[in-house]
Design an enzyme around this catalytic site. Structure first.
Site, PDB file in Angstrom:
ATOM      1  N   ASP A 298       3.843   6.343  -7.738  1.00  0.00           N
ATOM      2  CA  ASP A 298       4.058   6.248  -9.193  1.00  0.00           C
ATOM      3  C   ASP A 298       4.531   4.773  -9.595  1.00  0.00           C
ATOM      4  O   ASP A 298       4.265   4.444 -10.528  1.00  0.00           O
ATOM      5  CB  ASP A 298       4.315   7.384 -10.096  1.00  0.00           C
ATOM      6  CG  ASP A 298       3.451   7.458 -11.341  1.00  0.00           C
ATOM      7  OD1 ASP A 298       2.190   7.104 -11.368  1.00  0.00           O
ATOM      8  OD2 ASP A 298       4.290   7.719 -12.374  1.00  0.00           O
ATOM      9  N   GLY A 299       5.579   4.612  -8.735  1.00  0.00           N
ATOM     10  CA  GLY A 299       6.131   3.195  -9.045  1.00  0.00           C
ATOM     11  C   GLY A 299       5.318   2.120  -9.062  1.00  0.00           C
ATOM     12  O   GLY A 299       5.383   1.195  -9.867  1.00  0.00           O
ATOM     13  N   HIS A 300       4.573   1.815  -8.061  1.00  0.00           N
ATOM     14  CA  HIS A 300       3.573   0.946  -7.784  1.00  0.00           C
ATOM     15  C   HIS A 300       2.302   1.011  -9.069  1.00  0.00           C
ATOM     16  O   HIS A 300       2.098  -0.023  -9.668  1.00  0.00           O
ATOM     17  CB  HIS A 300       2.883   1.013  -6.552  1.00  0.00           C
ATOM     18  CG  HIS A 300       3.517   0.987  -5.435  1.00  0.00           C
ATOM     19  ND1 HIS A 300       3.602   1.833  -4.578  1.00  0.00           N
ATOM     20  CD2 HIS A 300       3.910  -0.216  -4.870  1.00  0.00           C
ATOM     21  CE1 HIS A 300       4.224   1.510  -3.480  1.00  0.00           C
ATOM     22  NE2 HIS A 300       4.410   0.077  -3.628  1.00  0.00           N
TER      23      HIS A 300
ATOM     24  N   GLY B  46       0.840  -1.361   0.077  1.00  0.00           N
ATOM     25  CA  GLY B  46      -0.084   0.193   0.203  1.00  0.00           C
ATOM     26  C   GLY B  46       0.746   1.385   0.083  1.00  0.00           C
ATOM     27  O   GLY B  46       2.024   1.411  -0.398  1.00  0.00           O
TER      28      GLY B  46
ATOM     29  N   SER C  60       7.716   4.423  -0.683  1.00  0.00           N
ATOM     30  CA  SER C  60       6.882   4.738   0.649  1.00  0.00           C
ATOM     31  C   SER C  60       7.570   5.234   1.602  1.00  0.00           C
ATOM     32  O   SER C  60       7.154   6.032   2.291  1.00  0.00           O
ATOM     33  CB  SER C  60       6.111   3.393   0.950  1.00  0.00           C
ATOM     34  OG  SER C  60       5.365   3.037  -0.029  1.00  0.00           O
TER      35      SER C  60
ATOM     36  N   GLN D 231       7.729  -9.715   7.448  1.00  0.00           N
ATOM     37  CA  GLN D 231       9.174  -9.059   6.962  1.00  0.00           C
ATOM     38  C   GLN D 231       9.754  -8.074   7.835  1.00  0.00           C
ATOM     39  O   GLN D 231      10.763  -7.156   7.069  1.00  0.00           O
ATOM     40  CB  GLN D 231       9.100  -8.712   5.535  1.00  0.00           C
ATOM     41  CG  GLN D 231       8.091  -7.596   5.228  1.00  0.00           C
ATOM     42  CD  GLN D 231       7.674  -7.565   3.627  1.00  0.00           C
ATOM     43  OE1 GLN D 231       6.871  -8.357   3.288  1.00  0.00           O
ATOM     44  NE2 GLN D 231       8.220  -6.617   2.989  1.00  0.00           N
TER      45      GLN D 231
ATOM     46  N   LEU E  72       0.450   3.503  -2.199  1.00  0.00           N
ATOM     47  CA  LEU E  72       1.138   3.530  -3.452  1.00  0.00           C
ATOM     48  C   LEU E  72       1.508   4.821  -4.048  1.00  0.00           C
ATOM     49  O   LEU E  72       0.852   5.718  -3.983  1.00  0.00           O
ATOM     50  CB  LEU E  72      -0.179   2.935  -4.429  1.00  0.00           C
ATOM     51  CG  LEU E  72      -0.887   1.554  -3.848  1.00  0.00           C
ATOM     52  CD1 LEU E  72      -1.891   1.110  -4.847  1.00  0.00           C
ATOM     53  CD2 LEU E  72       0.093   0.440  -3.736  1.00  0.00           C
TER      54      LEU E  72
ATOM     55  N   MET F 130      11.546   6.458  -6.114  1.00  0.00           N
ATOM     56  CA  MET F 130      10.271   6.508  -5.486  1.00  0.00           C
ATOM     57  C   MET F 130       9.962   5.308  -4.340  1.00  0.00           C
ATOM     58  O   MET F 130      10.556   4.372  -4.602  1.00  0.00           O
ATOM     59  CB  MET F 130       8.998   6.491  -6.410  1.00  0.00           C
ATOM     60  CG  MET F 130       8.809   7.605  -7.323  1.00  0.00           C
ATOM     61  SD  MET F 130       7.425   7.600  -8.408  1.00  0.00           S
ATOM     62  CE  MET F 130       7.760   9.098  -9.262  1.00  0.00           C
TER      63      MET F 130
ATOM     64  N   GLY G 214       9.203  -4.230  -8.610  1.00  0.00           N
ATOM     65  CA  GLY G 214       9.933  -3.279  -8.864  1.00  0.00           C
ATOM     66  C   GLY G 214      11.456  -3.637  -8.965  1.00  0.00           C
ATOM     67  O   GLY G 214      11.786  -4.359  -7.885  1.00  0.00           O
TER      68      GLY G 214
HETATM   69  O1  PAF Z   1       7.856  -4.749  -2.005  1.00  0.00           O
HETATM   70  C1  PAF Z   1       6.908  -4.966  -1.191  1.00  0.00           C
HETATM   71  O2  PAF Z   1       6.060  -4.062  -1.165  1.00  0.00           O
HETATM   72  C2  PAF Z   1       6.805  -6.064  -0.265  1.00  0.00           C
HETATM   73  O3  PAF Z   1       8.191  -6.653   0.205  1.00  0.00           O
HETATM   74  C3  PAF Z   1       6.041  -7.385  -0.869  1.00  0.00           C
HETATM   75  C4  PAF Z   1       6.636  -7.790  -2.163  1.00  0.00           C
HETATM   76  C5  PAF Z   1       4.457  -6.585  -1.401  1.00  0.00           C
HETATM   77  C6  PAF Z   1       5.899  -8.532  -0.039  1.00  0.00           C
HETATM   78  O4  PAF Z   1       5.138  -8.057   1.269  1.00  0.00           O
END
Ligand code: PAF
EC number: 6.3.2.1
Length: 284
Positions: free
Chosen positions: A35-37, A31, A188, A61, A33, A186, A149
């Site tokens: 422009d890269g996403h 989330g 978050s 993670q 988000l 870019m 990305g």
């Molecule tokens: O790159 C990310 O935003 C996260 O590491 C991913 C791939 C969504 C896994 O949680």
């Protein structure tokens, strides 16, 4: 765009698409988000009939001292952006459904070697958390292809290795990093930067570009040049975690004959950990 939070309705709609013979592209995200996403979503749309995006801030993670709680959550804004791009399904699972037996007991996926070096050395367990959630999301969405990305270059390599090692039936696409006009990749996490830090942040990419140019113009004293980059970043007020020149496929230190390389860097600017990378071809 349909928003689905439970796994059962996701599987039902997935089955309908399969009967209709549709191809499915998947873009997993946490989330907030940018422009890269959105560029990943555009690429996905150009290659498949159906696009599924997930938003899930994956606790597995994050390290104990990392920014899980502070990680920016902007669901309404994200939804509007995905809707405008014509995404078919936004999958927003809850942690309780994803890790239903609890984080402690969770079966995990780990890609050895690749997961322990570079970012993995600074963030123990991080890539295990990434591989585990991506594997689980692939099992839920069952896409034909998925988009990541190149900004998180090591993550992309870990996921490609997992897909190969576990014989997963999908294609992984890496998409070039989107940058602000001053070169900053870019991310978050850029939201954490103060105005002063934001001004300084592009220096990392600028130094990586200079190093790339020197390598392409024939200099081979990589470690001296890397040390200079580290000193420059240090002098600019960044706290360098690593700057590394690696082989693009294995992420190991390159042998003399290797021509396809990647420079990877991570540094703290205040509380924000910036990462970036740039690919170098010595073939020219
Ligand atoms: O790159 C990310 O935003 C996260 O590491 C991913 C791939 C969504 C896994 O949680």
């Amino acid at each position: 765009m349909q928003q689905i939070s439970d796994i059962t309705p996701l599987r039902e709609i997935r089955r309908k698409w399969q009967i209709q013979g549709k191809t499915i592209a998947f873009v997993p995200t946490m989330g907030n988000l940018h422009d890269g996403h959105l560029n990943l979503v555009r690429q996905a749309k150009s290659k498949a009939d159906i696009v599924v995006v997930s938003i899930f801030v994956n606790p597995l993670q994050f390290g104990p001292d990392e920014d899980l709680e502070a990680y920016p959550r902007t669901l309404e804004q994200d939804k509007a952006a995905l809707q405008a791009l014509g995404v078919d399904v936004l999958f927003t699972p809850h942690a309780s459904a994803i890790y239903s037996r609890g984080l402690e007991k969770q079966t995990f996926v780990e890609v050895p070697g690749l997961s322990y070096m570079i970012c993995g050395a600074s963030r123990p367990g991080h890539f295990r958390g990434v591989a585990t959630i991506v594997c689980k999301l692939f099992n839920m969405v069952q896409p034909n292809m998925a988009f990541f990305g190149e900004k998180d270059f090591q993550q992309l390599q870990v996921i490609k290795a997992m897909v190969t090692d576990l014989s997963m039936n999908l294609t992984i696409y890496g998409v070039p990093t989107m940058r602000e006009s001053d070169g900053l990749a870019m991310s978050s996490r850029n939201h954490y930067l103060t105005a002063k830090e934001r001004e300084k942040a592009p220096i990392m990419y600028a130094r990586l570009c200079e190093l790339k140019q020197k390598m392409e113009s024939g200099r081979r004293d990589f470690s001296l040049m890397v040390d200079q980059v580290k000193r420059d970043l240090d002098e600019a007020g960044l706290k360098v975690d690593y700057v590394e020149v690696r082989s693009i496929d294995t992420l190991l230190s390159p042998g003399h004959e290797e021509t396809e390389l990647v420079i990877l860097a991570a540094a703290f600017l205040g509380k924000t950990r910036l990462i970036d990378n740039i690919q170098v071809s010595l073939k020219a």
